[in-house]
Write a protein that holds these residues in place. Structure first.
Motif, mmCIF file in Angstrom:
data_model
loop_
_atom_site.group_PDB
_atom_site.id
_atom_site.type_symbol
_atom_site.label_atom_id
_atom_site.label_comp_id
_atom_site.label_asym_id
_atom_site.label_seq_id
_atom_site.Cartn_x
_atom_site.Cartn_y
_atom_site.Cartn_z
ATOM 1 N N THR A 1 11.204 -4.960 6.095
ATOM 2 C CA THR A 1 11.140 -3.508 5.956
ATOM 3 C C THR A 1 12.428 -2.803 6.379
ATOM 4 O O THR A 1 12.850 -1.851 5.715
ATOM 5 C CB THR A 1 9.935 -2.961 6.745
ATOM 6 N N LYS B 1 4.983 0.235 0.929
ATOM 7 C CA LYS B 1 6.417 0.135 0.678
ATOM 8 C C LYS B 1 6.751 0.385 -0.788
ATOM 9 O O LYS B 1 7.803 0.952 -1.103
ATOM 10 C CB LYS B 1 6.940 -1.237 1.115
ATOM 11 N N ASP C 1 0.535 -0.367 -2.391
ATOM 12 C CA ASP C 1 1.375 -0.950 -1.343
ATOM 13 C C ASP C 1 2.248 0.154 -0.760
ATOM 14 O O ASP C 1 2.976 0.839 -1.475
ATOM 15 C CB ASP C 1 2.241 -2.063 -1.946
ATOM 16 N N ILE D 1 3.130 -1.328 9.357
ATOM 17 C CA ILE D 1 2.960 -2.724 8.965
ATOM 18 C C ILE D 1 2.989 -3.639 10.185
ATOM 19 O O ILE D 1 2.196 -4.582 10.301
ATOM 20 C CB ILE D 1 4.056 -3.123 7.955
ATOM 21 N N ALA E 1 6.875 3.283 7.831
ATOM 22 C CA ALA E 1 6.022 2.304 7.156
ATOM 23 C C ALA E 1 6.114 0.952 7.849
ATOM 24 O O ALA E 1 5.110 0.247 8.006
ATOM 25 C CB ALA E 1 6.443 2.175 5.692
ATOM 26 N N HIS F 1 1.205 -6.892 9.497
ATOM 27 C CA HIS F 1 1.812 -7.073 8.174
ATOM 28 C C HIS F 1 0.873 -6.764 7.015
ATOM 29 O O HIS F 1 1.066 -7.264 5.912
ATOM 30 C CB HIS F 1 2.406 -8.481 8.034
ATOM 31 N N GLU F 2 -0.086 -5.888 7.257
ATOM 32 C CA GLU F 2 -0.907 -5.362 6.176
ATOM 33 C C GLU F 2 -0.164 -4.204 5.504
ATOM 34 O O GLU F 2 0.344 -3.305 6.172
ATOM 35 C CB GLU F 2 -2.251 -4.859 6.715
ATOM 36 N N GLN F 3 -0.081 -4.196 4.148
ATOM 37 C CA GLN F 3 0.674 -3.176 3.438
ATOM 38 C C GLN F 3 -0.169 -2.360 2.455
ATOM 39 O O GLN F 3 0.322 -1.379 1.889
ATOM 40 C CB GLN F 3 1.853 -3.830 2.686
#
Length: 606
Positions: free
Chosen positions: A245, A301, A299, A349, A345, A354-356
């Protein structure tokens, strides 16, 4: 000041070399060296800016680097008002991302390699900013491509990351090929590749490029199409989200994608009115295309990635409408709030393991208050709400379009509506609505090493419209004639209101996206990016791959088979037959001579 600029330029390179050669096994030392080099470059940039105060007359250092006949290339620096401001943006935002990276990447097993890549990237981008000629810029341009390939593919064990890195690298090479041709055409027509000399020639004779002026300008623009991800080479930027990220923040905010817009403004004098018209429409088309794609992304990102595409379209459109100062103003404010959005963001995460997917978030407003409020500030700036910095720069773009091209003003206003809609869709679903997963229910605020850069960038996002950045760019690039500011401001605020009401109506307390059902097939087209990747894959299969298959068959069976191996086989068979005639029997040889004599007698005498 020029020698100081060279120190700022080479500090990140020295950092990258030191990490690669000496500190690869010590993550904390590697991070410290990289962060120190970035902060050192920022302090030097601030000192240069303070001393020169946006001076219009450039201070240059230009030792001769390469001479071939009349062709001479200098390796120096240019410190005019444009490069001074860009130095501050790149090193300031870059330093915040460096510090944040230590908190975000600390547990990664390749931290040293990561920070070496960051330092190389900073060196490459600073080289573009300080370049005083096309050759120097192109070298650093390619170094940015290499270093971005390394950073996007940092987690190269994942096939998706490796593919995204290759996609970014190859797509940029397509644009860079046109850029290189444009540079060669400029040199052929003007006899120089130095920016200051080009400006002097074009001011004295605007038609110096002759009949090829429009084509030359559009070839130069190809470099921007690749680096700044404009249609039709926009496809690499969303996939670049496969990198860490902080890398996304670095690429999308102040560095790589900004390079194309910066280059256009640096050589703005080269573009004919016809070329500028094409540039403006490509920018406007990219802006609305990317905004539509963002509406159906889930998502976090990727939503921000398409937002970057859309805002870059705004900047390119502003350049095409004759407003390089306006484009650079928005580039600068965008660097502040887009870096803040990406780092925010990243904080989410990180907290959610690390869930997006935004539909697996929720309830983060109370659990991550610093992240939420800074993210909201950046969102309001992106949507053009006063008094945040994005309001001032977006208002100028809308006023510029209003005064020069009404259809593009309409497109820009629609993009403003869509921007507010998809950004508040993200905020409402991820932060305000109830938690929709166990990680979201147990989320907590990120460590201070990650939140302090958020606060720093939030301050810049709030103050960016009040500190005279626009005036400094007007000094550097000239004042742009704008349309009615009142109408433009009303359009911008009206767009915000429409987008906010629509987002709140559809997504307040929502557990699924009802818009997907309402839009039907159109939703799938938007979510799947209008199938550009599939179209390019089909085109590649039936052009490049087909040509490669035919060429392979021709090489294998015609050249190597019938040609090389065929001639070899014929010689071998002929030799074998001739060997059969070598019996060692005198009577046989006499018989053959008699037969040959009879054949010659029959052919030539009878």
């Amino acid at each position: 000041m020029a020698p100081l600029a060279l120190i700022a330029l080479f500090l990140p390179l020295a950092s990258a070399v030191a990490i690669a050669l000496f500190t690869r096994r010590n993550a904390s030392v590697s991070a410290g060296i990289s962060i120190g080099a970035s902060l050192g470059a920022f302090l030097i940039s601030a000192l240069i800016f303070n001393q020169l105060r946006g001076a219009t007359a450039p201070e240059t250092l230009n030792p001769n680097w390469l001479s071939i006949g009349d062709f001479k290339v200098d390796f120096g620096v240019t410190l005019d008002a444009l490069s001074q401001l860009m130095l501050l943006v790149v090193t300031g935002v870059g330093s915040a991302i460096h510090i944040y990276s230590w908190g975000y990447m600390r547990a990664d097993r390749s931290v040293s390699r990561y920070f070496a890549g960051l330092s190389l990237f900073m060196f490459s981008m600073l080289g573009i900013v300080l370049a005083r000629n096309f050759v120097q810029m192109f070298i650093f341009w390619e170094l940015v491509g290499v270093s971005s390939y390394l950073l996007i593919g940092h987690w190269y064990e994942r096939a998706s990351a490796a593919d995204a890195a290759k996609k970014a690298f190859i797509t940029n090479r397509i644009g860079d090929f046109g850029f290189l041709l444009g540079i060669l055409m400029v040199w052929a027509a003007l006899g120089t590749i130095n920016f200051s000399s080009i400006a002097d020639i074009m001011k004295a004779n605007p038609l110096a490029l002759g009949a090829l002026g429009t084509g030359t300008g559009l070839l130069i623009f190809c470099g921007c199409v690749g680096k700044s991800a404009q249609f039709p080479l926009h496809v690499w930027l969303p996939d670049a989200m496969e990198g860490p990220t902080p890398v996304s923040a670095l690429i999308h905010a102040a560095t790589m994608v900004a390079a194309g817009v910066y280059m256009l403004c640096r050589v703005f004098i080269l573009f004919t009115p016809e070329a500028l018209s094409v540039i403006a429409w490509i920018g406007g088309g990219t802006a609305i295309l990317a905004a539509l794609m963002a509406v159906q992304q889930n998502d976090i990102k990727r939503i921000l990635a398409y937002s970057t595409l859309s805002q870059l379209g705004y900047m390119v459109m502003a350049v095409g409408l004759g407003g390089p100062a306006t484009a650079m103003f928005h580039l600068t404010t965008h660097a502040f709030f887009k870096a803040l959005l990406f780092l925010g963001a990243g904080s989410v995460i990180y907290a959610l393991h690390h869930e997006q997917d935004i539909w697996k978030m929720g309830g983060l407003k109370s659990k991550m208050s610093v992240t939420f409020w800074t993210f909201l500030i950046a969102t309001l700036a992106l949507c053009g709400v006063p008094p945040f910095s994005g309001f001032f720069s977006k208002d100028e773009i809308l006023a510029l379009a209003l005064g020069h091209n009404m259809p593009l003003f309409v497109i820009a206003s629609i993009v403003a509506v869509l921007t507010t809609f998809y950004m508040f869709r993200l905020v409402i679903v991820a932060f305000i609505n109830p938690a929709k997963s166990d990680p979201a229910s147990h989320a907590h605020e990120s460590p201070s090493v990650m939140t302090l850069p958020l606060v720093f960038l939030a301050v810049l996002t709030i103050a960016g419209g009040f500190i005279g950045i626009d005036k400094l760019y007007e000094v550097a690039l000239g004042k742009t004639e704008l349309g009615n500011h009142t109408v433009a401001m009303a359009a911008g605020l009206g767009a915000f209101a429409i987008g906010l009401i629509a987002a709140w109506t559809l997504y307040a307390n929502a557990t699924a996206d009802s818009l997907t059902t309402r839009l039907g097939a159109m939703a799938h087209w938007m979510r799947d990016r209008f199938y550009f990747d599939e179209c390019y894959e089909w085109l590649n299969r039936w052009t490049q791959e087909l040509l490669a298959t035919v060429a392979d068959w021709f090489d294998r069976w015609i050249i190597a088979g019938a040609g090389v191996k065929g001639l070899s086989l014929a010689a071998e068979l002929g030799g074998g037959l001739l060997r059969l005639m070598q019996t060692g029997n005198v009577q046989t040889y006499a018989l053959l001579i008699a037969l040959a004599t009879a054949l010659l007698f029959w052919r030539y005498i009878l």
